[in-house]
Motif scaffolding. Structure first.
Motif, PDB file in Angstrom:
ATOM      1  N   THR A  96       0.801  -1.231   0.000  1.00  0.00           N
ATOM      2  CA  THR A  96       0.000   0.000   0.000  1.00  0.00           C
ATOM      3  C   THR A  96       0.829   1.273   0.000  1.00  0.00           C
ATOM      4  O   THR A  96       0.269   2.364  -0.161  1.00  0.00           O
ATOM      5  CB  THR A  96      -0.922   0.030   1.241  1.00  0.00           C
ATOM      6  N   ALA A 108      -8.179   4.664   1.267  1.00  0.00           N
ATOM      7  CA  ALA A 108      -7.856   3.561   0.356  1.00  0.00           C
ATOM      8  C   ALA A 108      -8.170   2.222   1.003  1.00  0.00           C
ATOM      9  O   ALA A 108      -8.086   2.061   2.225  1.00  0.00           O
ATOM     10  CB  ALA A 108      -6.381   3.624  -0.022  1.00  0.00           C
ATOM     11  N   ASP A 272      -0.850  -1.829  -9.117  1.00  0.00           N
ATOM     12  CA  ASP A 272      -1.844  -1.164  -8.297  1.00  0.00           C
ATOM     13  C   ASP A 272      -2.978  -2.139  -7.983  1.00  0.00           C
ATOM     14  O   ASP A 272      -3.000  -3.257  -8.465  1.00  0.00           O
ATOM     15  CB  ASP A 272      -2.398   0.075  -8.999  1.00  0.00           C
ATOM     16  N   LYS A 275      -9.346   0.456  -6.226  1.00  0.00           N
ATOM     17  CA  LYS A 275      -9.536   1.451  -5.170  1.00  0.00           C
ATOM     18  C   LYS A 275     -10.929   1.302  -4.577  1.00  0.00           C
ATOM     19  O   LYS A 275     -11.927   1.572  -5.237  1.00  0.00           O
ATOM     20  CB  LYS A 275      -9.346   2.861  -5.740  1.00  0.00           C
ATOM     21  N   SER A 277     -13.344   2.314  -1.181  1.00  0.00           N
ATOM     22  CA  SER A 277     -13.445   3.201  -0.034  1.00  0.00           C
ATOM     23  C   SER A 277     -14.885   3.273   0.424  1.00  0.00           C
ATOM     24  O   SER A 277     -15.804   2.848  -0.278  1.00  0.00           O
ATOM     25  CB  SER A 277     -12.927   4.606  -0.380  1.00  0.00           C
TER      26      SER A 277
END
Length: 422
Positions: A96, A108, A272, A275, A277
């Motif tokens: 991360t 995140a 990556d 994402k 949240s």
């Protein structure tokens, strides 16, 4: 019991002992296979090595506890199979780029779900060297069957050719569809292809890359389904993203007939993660239309855009966020507008007000298959102890505007019942 079912038994064995010192030999035995076959199957079915799968699953669980509980970091580390708090901190930082405390305070969310999908076909990831080739473009007024037309033209010109043959879609020109073939380089072939039905003859040098490959029988419908599986299913949940090298197909011939194709999707390891949240939404309003049937999404979208074009053309340039929600064959599609629009009674449009509250939101910098990511976000909610509201999931697409029309941010939203405190 088929191969994929046996593999799921190995997965179940690993998941039941995820935080222990897992004996991979016993995991293989649980699926009635060898250890080496288990290693191969993990790449085939998940796109990960078995050890990487275990590391990511442990980290996903640990980060969920860091975010949602008040347990000491050392306790979380030991409960999730780490040898020490320092070992957990190392893996958190690597994945991360944050310390556990920074991650806890950030928006995140790192999430790696348990593999639990139905495998349609075998995929292998290997480094391949593609030989030096001659590439030639074939144009035809019809797209359907253009590959076969190109192959027949090639065999008419070079009936004795026994080398490898590759192909891929090309760019249209003057209203004609294009398919590009590539054959192993031979100076004599260059002369024979010149001044023929093929155009744009050029030499491509040997190159090496990493590819996700799958083999499919020579059937146009099956080939399309195989490409869809690679892009929309396998790639989305693997440890890879598409590389910049072009995709292509290789034709496997026998007695002058194409029997099978090998599909090559260039990939590289992803750096990556999706994402995710939890966000508070104060309420959004969209101008929407609902339709039902096979063409419901297209019809609902067209109804909204046609209405705006006719009644408020001045706001077309400001539209940059789109809404889509699906329930079976019913779709609701619309746009977010900066100004209020008065709707006549018979317009078949409405103003949709998204309920205020907390939402789990997954963001992706691409226009991807939303169904895959709705399922992924739903799994994240379940594994992290949240409760879903009864409202259906929806997706928004935000464009980059006229300055960058290809830049699209996709967001999947699922409303949560309660937000945990601490």
């Amino acid at each position: 019991m088929d191969k994929s079912a046996r593999f799921k038994q190995s997965i179940a064995f690993i998941e039941e002992r995820l935080y222990e010192d897992i004996n991979l030999g016993q995991a293989a035995q649980a699926g009635y296979t060898s250890l080496m076959q288990l290693y191969r199957d993990f790449y085939t079915y998940t796109g990960h090595s078995v050890k990487e799968y275990i590391r990511k699953r442990r980290l996903s669980a640990a980060l969920g506890l860091i975010r949602a509980s008040q347990r000491p970091l050392a306790e979380i580390a030991y409960s999730c199979g780490y040898s020490s708090q320092q070992a957990l901190c190392k893996y958190v930082k690597s994945a991360t780029h944050m310390t556990p405390l920074e991650y806890q305070k950030s928006e995140a969310c790192y999430f790696f779900p348990r593999f639990d999908s139905e495998t349609i076909r075998q995929v292998t990831v290997t480094a391949e060297t593609i030989p030096k080739t001659l590439r030639a473009k074939f144009y035809h007024p019809k797209q359907y069957g253009i590959e076969q037309q190109a192959l027949e033209a090639l065999h008419f010109l070079i009936p004795e050719y026994q080398g490898r043959i590759f192909g891929r879609d090309g760019q249209q020109r003057d209203g004609l569809f294009c398919y590009e073939l590539a054959v192993e380089y031979d100076a004599d072939l260059l002369d024979r292809l010149a001044d023929s039905t093929f155009q744009g003859i050029k030499v491509a040098q040997e190159f090496s890359s990493t590819f996700a490959k799958t083999t499919v029988r020579n059937d146009e419908a099956e080939i399309g389904l195989a490409w869809d599986y690679l892009y929309l299913k396998w790639l989305r949940t693997s440890m890879f993203v598409q590389d910049d090298v072009c995709y292509f197909e290789e034709y496997i011939c026998k007695s002058g007939q194409v029997r099978k194709l090998i599909l090559y999707l260039p990939v590289k390891r992803r750096t990556d993660y999706d994402k995710i949240s939890v966000n508070f939404c104060a309420g959004l309003e969209f101008l929407v239309s609902s339709r039902e049937g096979d063409q419901a999404e297209e019809e609902a979208s067209a109804a909204v855009m046609n209405y705006i074009s006719l009644h408020t053309p001045e706001v077309i340039s400001t539209v940059k966020e789109f809404y889509v929600a699906q329930s079976g064959l019913s779709y609701t599609c619309g746009v977010w507008l900066e100004q209020t629009i008065e709707l006549p009674v018979n317009s078949r449009l409405e103003i949709l007000r998204v309920a205020e509250g907390h939402y789990a939101m997954l963001e992706r910098d691409s226009c991807s298959d939303r169904g895959v990511f709705i399922a992924l976000l739903d799994t994240w909610i379940q594994e992290h102890g949240w409760s879903k509201d009864e409202l259906p999931a929806f997706t928004t697409y935000e464009t980059g505007g006229q300055g960058d029309p290809d830049a699209i941010t996709m967001r999947v939203w699922i409303k949560l019942k309660d937000v945990k405190n601490g």
